[in-house]
Write a protein that holds these residues in place. Structure first.
Motif, PDB file in Angstrom:
ATOM      1  N   LEU A 517       0.786  -1.091  -0.106  1.00 39.61           N
ATOM      2  CA  LEU A 517       0.126   0.041  -0.157  1.00 39.61           C
ATOM      3  C   LEU A 517       0.859   1.201   0.010  1.00 39.61           C
ATOM      4  O   LEU A 517       1.703   1.253   0.730  1.00 39.61           O
ATOM      5  N   PRO A 518       0.469   2.248  -0.732  1.00 41.49           N
ATOM      6  CA  PRO A 518       1.422   3.663  -0.821  1.00 41.49           C
ATOM      7  C   PRO A 518       1.177   4.313   0.312  1.00 41.49           C
ATOM      8  O   PRO A 518       0.196   4.390   1.054  1.00 41.49           O
ATOM      9  N   ARG A 519       2.456   4.872   0.700  1.00 43.43           N
ATOM     10  CA  ARG A 519       2.636   5.473   2.008  1.00 43.43           C
ATOM     11  C   ARG A 519       3.408   6.944   1.735  1.00 43.43           C
ATOM     12  O   ARG A 519       3.858   7.161   0.761  1.00 43.43           O
ATOM     13  N   THR A 520       3.194   7.548   2.863  1.00 43.15           N
ATOM     14  CA  THR A 520       3.749   8.794   2.843  1.00 43.15           C
ATOM     15  C   THR A 520       5.202   8.934   3.311  1.00 43.15           C
ATOM     16  O   THR A 520       5.733   7.887   3.680  1.00 43.15           O
ATOM     17  N   ALA A 521       6.093   9.707   2.633  1.00 46.75           N
ATOM     18  CA  ALA A 521       7.659   9.628   2.481  1.00 46.75           C
ATOM     19  C   ALA A 521       8.007   9.774   4.070  1.00 46.75           C
ATOM     20  O   ALA A 521       9.135   9.076   4.431  1.00 46.75           O
ATOM     21  N   THR A 522       7.316  10.700   4.715  1.00 53.87           N
ATOM     22  CA  THR A 522       8.042  10.981   6.057  1.00 53.87           C
ATOM     23  C   THR A 522       7.350  10.063   7.341  1.00 53.87           C
ATOM     24  O   THR A 522       8.236   9.549   7.791  1.00 53.87           O
ATOM     25  N   LYS A 523       6.251  10.266   7.514  1.00 57.35           N
ATOM     26  CA  LYS A 523       5.556   9.264   8.564  1.00 57.35           C
ATOM     27  C   LYS A 523       5.272   7.797   8.113  1.00 57.35           C
ATOM     28  O   LYS A 523       5.188   6.990   9.019  1.00 57.35           O
ATOM     29  N   GLY A 524       5.175   7.525   6.954  1.00 55.68           N
ATOM     30  CA  GLY A 524       4.915   6.097   6.525  1.00 55.68           C
ATOM     31  C   GLY A 524       3.445   5.957   6.820  1.00 55.68           C
ATOM     32  O   GLY A 524       3.046   4.414   6.567  1.00 55.68           O
ATOM     33  N   ASN A 525       2.481   7.029   6.783  1.00 55.74           N
ATOM     34  CA  ASN A 525       1.256   6.759   6.818  1.00 55.74           C
ATOM     35  C   ASN A 525       0.505   6.215   5.517  1.00 55.74           C
ATOM     36  O   ASN A 525       1.087   6.785   4.431  1.00 55.74           O
ATOM     37  N   ILE A 526      -0.320   4.990   5.341  1.00 53.79           N
ATOM     38  CA  ILE A 526      -0.843   4.758   4.134  1.00 53.79           C
ATOM     39  C   ILE A 526      -1.740   5.955   3.581  1.00 53.79           C
ATOM     40  O   ILE A 526      -2.497   6.728   4.339  1.00 53.79           O
ATOM     41  N   ARG A 527      -1.583   6.112   2.290  1.00 50.97           N
ATOM     42  CA  ARG A 527      -2.245   7.301   1.510  1.00 50.97           C
ATOM     43  C   ARG A 527      -3.632   6.999   1.128  1.00 50.97           C
ATOM     44  O   ARG A 527      -3.628   6.005   0.216  1.00 50.97           O
ATOM     45  N   ARG A 528      -4.678   7.201   1.711  1.00 47.96           N
ATOM     46  CA  ARG A 528      -6.070   6.724   1.181  1.00 47.96           C
ATOM     47  C   ARG A 528      -6.347   7.036  -0.250  1.00 47.96           C
ATOM     48  O   ARG A 528      -6.563   6.361  -0.948  1.00 47.96           O
ATOM     49  N   LYS A 529      -6.117   8.185  -0.514  1.00 47.95           N
ATOM     50  CA  LYS A 529      -6.451   8.587  -2.111  1.00 47.95           C
ATOM     51  C   LYS A 529      -5.593   8.006  -2.966  1.00 47.95           C
ATOM     52  O   LYS A 529      -6.021   7.328  -4.213  1.00 47.95           O
ATOM     53  N   ALA A 530      -4.146   7.990  -2.663  1.00 50.78           N
ATOM     54  CA  ALA A 530      -3.258   6.854  -3.558  1.00 50.78           C
ATOM     55  C   ALA A 530      -3.907   5.562  -3.550  1.00 50.78           C
ATOM     56  O   ALA A 530      -3.628   4.857  -4.595  1.00 50.78           O
ATOM     57  N   VAL A 531      -4.284   5.151  -2.448  1.00 48.10           N
ATOM     58  CA  VAL A 531      -4.819   3.696  -2.842  1.00 48.10           C
ATOM     59  C   VAL A 531      -6.013   3.537  -3.509  1.00 48.10           C
ATOM     60  O   VAL A 531      -6.142   2.609  -4.352  1.00 48.10           O
ATOM     61  N   GLU A 532      -6.909   4.597  -3.469  1.00 44.98           N
ATOM     62  CA  GLU A 532      -8.012   4.582  -4.258  1.00 44.98           C
ATOM     63  C   GLU A 532      -7.595   4.661  -5.902  1.00 44.98           C
ATOM     64  O   GLU A 532      -8.015   3.914  -6.808  1.00 44.98           O
ATOM     65  N   GLU A 533      -6.541   5.338  -6.173  1.00 41.71           N
ATOM     66  CA  GLU A 533      -6.037   5.401  -7.397  1.00 41.71           C
ATOM     67  C   GLU A 533      -5.518   4.179  -7.863  1.00 41.71           C
ATOM     68  O   GLU A 533      -5.676   3.806  -8.925  1.00 41.71           O
ATOM     69  N   ALA A 534      -4.399   3.619  -7.190  1.00 37.47           N
ATOM     70  CA  ALA A 534      -3.857   2.654  -7.436  1.00 37.47           C
ATOM     71  C   ALA A 534      -4.387   1.313  -7.655  1.00 37.47           C
ATOM     72  O   ALA A 534      -4.061   0.652  -8.495  1.00 37.47           O
ATOM     73  N   PHE A 535      -5.502   1.168  -6.819  1.00 37.42           N
ATOM     74  CA  PHE A 535      -6.390   0.049  -7.066  1.00 37.42           C
ATOM     75  C   PHE A 535      -7.564   0.304  -7.600  1.00 37.42           C
ATOM     76  O   PHE A 535      -8.696  -0.435  -7.534  1.00 37.42           O
ATOM     77  N   LYS A 536      -7.791   1.208  -8.710  1.00 35.35           N
ATOM     78  CA  LYS A 536      -9.134   1.698  -9.101  1.00 35.35           C
ATOM     79  C   LYS A 536      -9.892   0.328  -9.871  1.00 35.35           C
ATOM     80  O   LYS A 536     -10.968   0.079  -9.828  1.00 35.35           O
ATOM     81  N   ASP A 537      -8.747  -0.267 -10.458  1.00 38.87           N
ATOM     82  CA  ASP A 537      -9.543  -1.551 -11.421  1.00 38.87           C
ATOM     83  C   ASP A 537      -9.952  -2.707 -10.207  1.00 38.87           C
ATOM     84  O   ASP A 537     -11.003  -3.336 -10.720  1.00 38.87           O
ATOM     85  N   VAL A 538      -9.255  -2.695  -9.464  1.00 38.86           N
ATOM     86  CA  VAL A 538      -9.771  -3.851  -8.406  1.00 38.86           C
ATOM     87  C   VAL A 538     -11.086  -3.137  -7.705  1.00 38.86           C
ATOM     88  O   VAL A 538     -12.022  -4.181  -7.653  1.00 38.86           O
ATOM     89  N   LEU A 539     -11.154  -1.965  -7.340  1.00 41.51           N
ATOM     90  CA  LEU A 539     -12.335  -1.407  -6.955  1.00 41.51           C
ATOM     91  C   LEU A 539     -13.800  -1.571  -7.774  1.00 41.51           C
ATOM     92  O   LEU A 539     -14.761  -1.878  -7.579  1.00 41.51           O
ATOM     93  N   ASP A 540     -13.168  -1.273  -9.144  1.00 39.73           N
ATOM     94  CA  ASP A 540     -14.304  -1.346 -10.055  1.00 39.73           C
ATOM     95  C   ASP A 540     -14.902  -2.850 -10.322  1.00 39.73           C
ATOM     96  O   ASP A 540     -16.084  -2.774 -10.481  1.00 39.73           O
ATOM     97  N   ARG A 541     -14.007  -3.439 -10.219  1.00 44.31           N
ATOM     98  CA  ARG A 541     -14.266  -5.222 -10.275  1.00 44.31           C
ATOM     99  C   ARG A 541     -15.330  -5.483  -9.327  1.00 44.31           C
ATOM    100  O   ARG A 541     -16.436  -6.167  -9.179  1.00 44.31           O
ATOM    101  N   ILE A 542     -14.887  -5.029  -7.933  1.00 44.34           N
ATOM    102  CA  ILE A 542     -15.799  -5.352  -6.829  1.00 44.34           C
ATOM    103  C   ILE A 542     -16.886  -4.904  -6.893  1.00 44.34           C
ATOM    104  O   ILE A 542     -18.169  -5.438  -6.427  1.00 44.34           O
ATOM    105  N   TYR A 543     -17.104  -3.630  -7.367  1.00 42.55           N
ATOM    106  CA  TYR A 543     -18.582  -3.153  -7.586  1.00 42.55           C
ATOM    107  C   TYR A 543     -19.406  -3.274  -8.726  1.00 42.55           C
ATOM    108  O   TYR A 543     -20.187  -2.777  -9.248  1.00 42.55           O
TER     109      TYR A 543
END
Length: 546
Positions: A517-543
């Protein structure tokens, strides 16, 4: 000047426009859900129906021993004419409607909200008769009522319903669960009067010589459709009830051609479908371009769809609001460079407060374009305590104002671009909110032996999806068991949440290797919007998106 409620609006409009259509009700084809035609309901009939239902409920609640101005819960879909008549009828009988939609899956949550509002009765959709048997208050089905059911029951004058500006007129609930339960949104006479004023401005006809015809936006148990209906009533406009809130483009074309629809109000997720379809359907595009206005709300419209609308002469505008305040900001509209920018609706009192201590309260256009997402440029929308739409004091900040958590950039003086929120909430496809952090915290607490990290996404989707990185590498044949374990251990938590917030099927859990999962460079937090974008095809198939 005395303060005005939705009931005074109906009273005045029924006198001014007695024979105009206030609603158009769908008549489905025999043996099908497809709409064959729409039947008109005129203003005088609507007023008469509200009074008949009011007399009925006054009679019923008198027999139950409920004093006037008691709170009464209404658990309805809020998507039909009878639902509106029940809601308005309860208010006209001098009781305070507490509104729930069918998206609350657990009756226990309903009962808790009734208790917190001191409600003394519950009106429910007839289909819920079997699950409200253990209700702590008397229950009544929302069935059809006729004049034969009311006898010689009399109604109190409208003027006696509320006296003080702080008197509660209706109660909504936030569309997302906090600590397992929505928050009460008590609406005072002053607040409702402000809604009347704002909605009159937002729904003002472009051509005063022609009756406006719009379409149902959502459940009238929520503020969005309540706001739009109050506005429509003030102008003698008509509202079409579609076959479903997510009605098809073919149904939209039928409503334009056969029902004279000239203003389209929709949540952006549903509007996007029509805009995409219009790219391959010249007739639909021509119809959309011919509408007086296409107004969307709930979520930002996709950039491609929005640009398509502007390029093709579709008169598009964005209405920004929330449950606590109703509509707050409206885009400028037109075809200028500033058409997308939002401005406060006239008659409100708002502040846009810097989120950074060192930020300047005003930003130049050049600064905004150079560093558009800098924290020093972000401004939080704050509803001042002297604004008529400032919500109940129980929802306000210690400074007495209401802090929305919505962030903006001031692109031009008093003209703003929305830039998200400062919390972990996302919105479903019909603009209902979901607390992602609460779901994530529950997963990490109940599945600590299995889950290393997780993130919940699904902005603009029907329901959320949980992405997890497991504690240890999982063989492909064990992934389904891991998903089932997570669903089983988190089930008690989700049983108390709104339908649009729940994750109760394994298809809504996605397992990825640790560190994926994509993370921020400083704190290493998972980036919600980046996950939405990176896994768009996966989400489209789910829905099931094609």
């Amino acid at each position: 000047m005395s303060l005005k409620t939705h009931l005074q609006v109906l009273e005045e409009s029924a006198e001014k426009y007695p024979t105009r259509s206030v609603f158009q009700i769908p008549i489905p084809s025999p043996g099908s859900t497809e709409v064959r035609e729409w039947r008109p309901i005129i203003y005088s009939q609507f007023k008469s129906d509200v009074e008949t239902y009011a007399k009925y409920w006054a009679k019923v609640f008198s027999a139950d021993g409920l004093p006037r101005r008691s709170v009464v819960g209404l658990w309805l879909a809020g998507l039909s004419y009878p639902d509106v008549v029940h809601i308005y009828g309860v208010a006209r009988a001098s009781y305070i409607p507490q509104l729930f939609s069918l998206r609350l899956p657990n009756p226990d949550v309903i009962y808790e909200l009734l208790y917190r509002a001191n409600a003394l009765a519950l009106i429910h959709d007839p289909s819920f008769a079997e699950i409200v048997l253990n209700s702590p208050v008397p229950t009544h089905p929302a069935e059809a009522v006729s004049s034969d059911d009311v006898g010689d029951e009399l109604l109190s004058p409208l003027a006696n319903m509320a006296v003080d500006e702080a008197d509660i007129i209706m109660i909504f609930h936030t569309s997302g669960s906090t600590s397992g339960s929505p928050k009460l949104v008590r609406c005072s006479l002053k607040w409702v009067d402000n809604i009347v004023s704002k909605s009159e401005k937002v729904t003002r006809p472009k051509d005063p010589e022609r009756q406006d015809v719009s379409v149902w936006m959502g459940s009238v148990c929520h503020i969005g459709q309540t706001f739009m209906l109050i506005g429509a009533l003030q102008h003698g406009s008509c509202t079409i009830q579609p076959s479903a809130i997510s009605f098809s483009s073919s149904e939209l074309m039928y409503m334009i051609a056969k029902c004279s629809l000239n203003r389209l109000n929709q949540f952006s997720t549903f509007l996007s479908t029509h805009l995409r379809n219009s790219q391959n359907n010249p007739k639909l595009l021509n119809m959309l371009s011919g509408l007086d206005e296409v107004l969307y709300s709930g979520l930002p419209l996709g950039r491609d769809e929005e640009q398509w609308a502007f390029n093709n002469g579709i008169k598009i505008r964005n209405l920004f609001g929330n449950t606590e305040c109703g509509a707050m900001l409206l885009s400028i509209g037109g075809d200028g460079e500033d058409s997308r920018l939002l401005r406060p609706i006239e008659g409100t009192s708002y502040d846009f407060t810097s989120t950074a201590p060192t930020a300047s309260s005003s930003q130049s256009v050049q600064t905004v374009h150079i560093n558009a997402n800098s924290d020093t440029n972000l401004l939080e929308l704050v509803i001042r305590s002297d604004s008529g739409d400032c919500p109940d004091p129980s929802l306000r900040h210690p400074d007495g104002n209401y802090h929305t958590g919505d962030l903006f950039l001031e692109v031009k003086p008093q003209s703003y671009a929305f830039r998200g929120r400062d919390d972990d909430w996302i919105k479903s496809e019909n603009a209902l909110r979901c607390d992602t952090k609460a779901i994530e915290d529950n997963v990490l607490a109940t599945c600590a032996d299995l889950v290393e990290s997780c993130i919940v996404v699904g902005n603009g989707r029907p329901s959320p999806v949980l992405f997890i990185e497991p504690k240890a590498a999982i063989a492909s044949g064990r992934v389904d068991k891991l998903k089932r374990d997570i669903i089983r251990w988190t089930r008690p938590f989700h049983a108390r949440r709104f339908m649009h917030e729940r994750i109760v099927e394994t298809k809504f859990v996605v397992v990825v290797p640790k560190g994926t999962l994509p993370r921020t460079a400083t704190k290493g937090n998972i980036r919600r919007k980046a996950v939405e974008e990176a896994f768009k095809d996966v989400l489209d198939r789910i829905y099931g998106v094609i």
